[in-house]
Design a protein around this motif. Structure first.
Motif, mmCIF file in Angstrom:
data_model
loop_
_atom_site.group_PDB
_atom_site.id
_atom_site.type_symbol
_atom_site.label_atom_id
_atom_site.label_comp_id
_atom_site.label_asym_id
_atom_site.label_seq_id
_atom_site.Cartn_x
_atom_site.Cartn_y
_atom_site.Cartn_z
ATOM 1 N N THR A 91 43.426 34.098 48.735
ATOM 2 C CA THR A 91 44.550 33.796 47.839
ATOM 3 C C THR A 91 44.097 33.249 46.497
ATOM 4 O O THR A 91 44.854 33.290 45.526
ATOM 5 N N ALA A 92 42.875 32.719 46.436
ATOM 6 C CA ALA A 92 42.390 32.149 45.175
ATOM 7 C C ALA A 92 40.905 32.441 45.014
ATOM 8 O O ALA A 92 40.132 32.358 45.971
ATOM 9 N N LEU A 93 40.526 32.789 43.805
ATOM 10 C CA LEU A 93 39.124 33.004 43.439
ATOM 11 C C LEU A 93 38.927 32.336 42.088
ATOM 12 O O LEU A 93 39.558 32.716 41.097
ATOM 13 N N ILE A 260 44.619 39.738 44.011
ATOM 14 C CA ILE A 260 43.531 40.231 43.162
ATOM 15 C C ILE A 260 44.013 40.447 41.723
ATOM 16 O O ILE A 260 43.261 40.250 40.763
ATOM 17 N N ALA A 261 45.276 40.829 41.582
ATOM 18 C CA ALA A 261 45.822 41.102 40.246
ATOM 19 C C ALA A 261 45.857 39.858 39.368
ATOM 20 O O ALA A 261 45.968 39.966 38.142
ATOM 21 N N ASP A 262 45.743 38.678 39.976
ATOM 22 C CA ASP A 262 45.839 37.429 39.215
ATOM 23 C C ASP A 262 44.483 36.775 38.960
ATOM 24 O O ASP A 262 44.424 35.620 38.532
ATOM 25 N N TRP A 263 43.391 37.514 39.212
ATOM 26 C CA TRP A 263 42.066 36.897 39.099
ATOM 27 C C TRP A 263 41.408 37.128 37.739
ATOM 28 O O TRP A 263 40.225 36.835 37.562
ATOM 29 N N ASP A 268 42.817 48.842 35.599
ATOM 30 C CA ASP A 268 43.222 50.152 35.105
ATOM 31 C C ASP A 268 44.089 50.802 36.165
ATOM 32 O O ASP A 268 43.583 51.302 37.172
ATOM 33 N N HIS A 269 45.419 50.750 35.970
ATOM 34 C CA HIS A 269 46.354 51.345 36.924
ATOM 35 C C HIS A 269 46.086 50.854 38.349
ATOM 36 O O HIS A 269 45.860 51.638 39.266
ATOM 37 N N HIS A 270 46.099 49.558 38.538
ATOM 38 C CA HIS A 270 45.944 48.923 39.847
ATOM 39 C C HIS A 270 44.560 49.118 40.449
ATOM 40 O O HIS A 270 44.375 48.978 41.656
#
Length: 339
Positions: A91-93, A260-263, A268-270
């Motif tokens: 959940t966090a990196l 992952i989208a918030d790291w 590029d397009h997911h």
């Protein structure tokens, strides 16, 4: 929840085939790995979605069942004693000590690593459910979005919905054990391998399998989670009921990157963009391999993911052993350490 971090050389996010091979490549370079996966089993989509489907493009294997491939890769990684953290999502990196990264999972596991390798396939995935009223009551008993064991459908009347490779391949496979297979598709043309479609039509001529086209799913009949029929409708709205014990809707998977989208990685397009020479992302010390990556000429093949994992491992090694020069030896020369 645990707050004391465990320390390792490389944290690998994803226990699919590419993540497992990354353990081997890191191990051959004397790097320890912890592997995290949101699924409860090792193997990623190979184990969760199609363990009994054959794969034909793995070098050295003219044909190998997906689960058998996972078993061999797990065996290959075993001498390096990877630690698996299953059924938990990262959940966090975030940056840890200088030159290191800190990962936290939904179960409170904290991992401190010199490098992170993201081998998360296409990210979090789930089935595209058909919009049928009351379908939730049948999920897990009579409605299934994946096949883990063909034997579960022995002697059953099975309705398979969809027109892609999964629908066609499983229709051909389950026809060997089921009493009857109905394939429901909204158009006569299938989006599957031509040879498989030819086999599907030949099997339909024998009566073991029935093509219900052009039709689409319209409703479910049954009680207490057990189906006895699947209602289908043609393009004019005419309906009929197919006798059924199980429904397998194969309408693809909905994919998303999840946390992952918030790291802060370049996307590029997911997909995560990487340097194809090293597999490093836009953040130093974070690497990505397999289907989740994007770069010019990228092919979504397991064998390409294997190559990316090898390049990432070699790129990571100087972070783990900054003062030690690598004297490269082939595995045929030095062998593989034994557990």
């Amino acid at each position: 929840m645990s707050s004391s971090p465990v320390t390792t050389d490389v944290a690998i996010i994803g226990a699919g085939p590419v993540g497992l091979f990354a353990v081997f490549e890191c191990g051959m370079l004397k790097m320890r790995c912890h592997v995290i996966d949101s699924l409860a089993v090792i193997g990623g989509q190979c184990a969760a979605l199609y363990p009994e489907k054959p794969i034909y493009d793995i070098p050295g294997y003219p044909e190998v069942m997906a689960q058998d491939l996972i078993d061999r890769l797990t065996e290959q990684a075993a001498p390096f004693k990877p630690v698996y953290h299953l059924d938990q999502q990262v959940t966090a990196l975030e940056p840890g000590a200088p030159g290191r990264w800190r990962l936290t999972t939904a179960k409170g596991t904290v991992i401190d690593a010199a490098a992170v390798m993201i081998a998360a396939g296409s990210g979090a995935f789930g089935p595209n459910r058909p919009p049928l009223p009351g379908i939730e009551a049948y999920e897990g008993t009579s409605v299934h979005y994946l096949v883990q064991r063909r034997a579960d459908f022995q002697g059953q009347r099975v309705v398979i919905a969809g027109g892609g490779d999964s629908a066609v391949d499983w229709a051909l496979s389950l026809a060997e054990v089921a009493e009857k297979i109905y394939v429901v598709h909204r158009r006569p043309k299938f989006r599957a391998a031509p040879e498989s479609v030819d086999r599907l039509h030949r099997l339909a001529e024998t009566g073991k399998l029935e093509l219900v086209i052009p039709y689409q799913l319209a409703g479910l009949e049954g009680a207490e989670g057990r189906l006895n029929g699947v209602e289908v409708a043609d393009l004019e709205g005419h309906k009929k009921v197919l006798p059924a014990d199980s429904l397998l809707p194969f309408f693809g998977l909905s994919m998303n990157l999840g946390p992952i989208a918030d790291w802060g990685l370049n996307l590029d397009h997911h997909h995560i963009t990487i340097d194809p020479a090293t597999s490093q992302t836009s953040s130093e010390g974070i690497y990505a391999v397999g289907d989740i990556t994007a770069y010019p000429g990228k092919l979504k093949l397991i064998l390409c993911g294997f190559s990316e994992a090898a390049m990432a491992a070699h790129a990571i090694r100087p972070r783990v052993y900054p003062d030690e020069e690598l004297h490269w030896e082939y595995s045929t020369t030095k062998g593989v350490p034994q557990a």
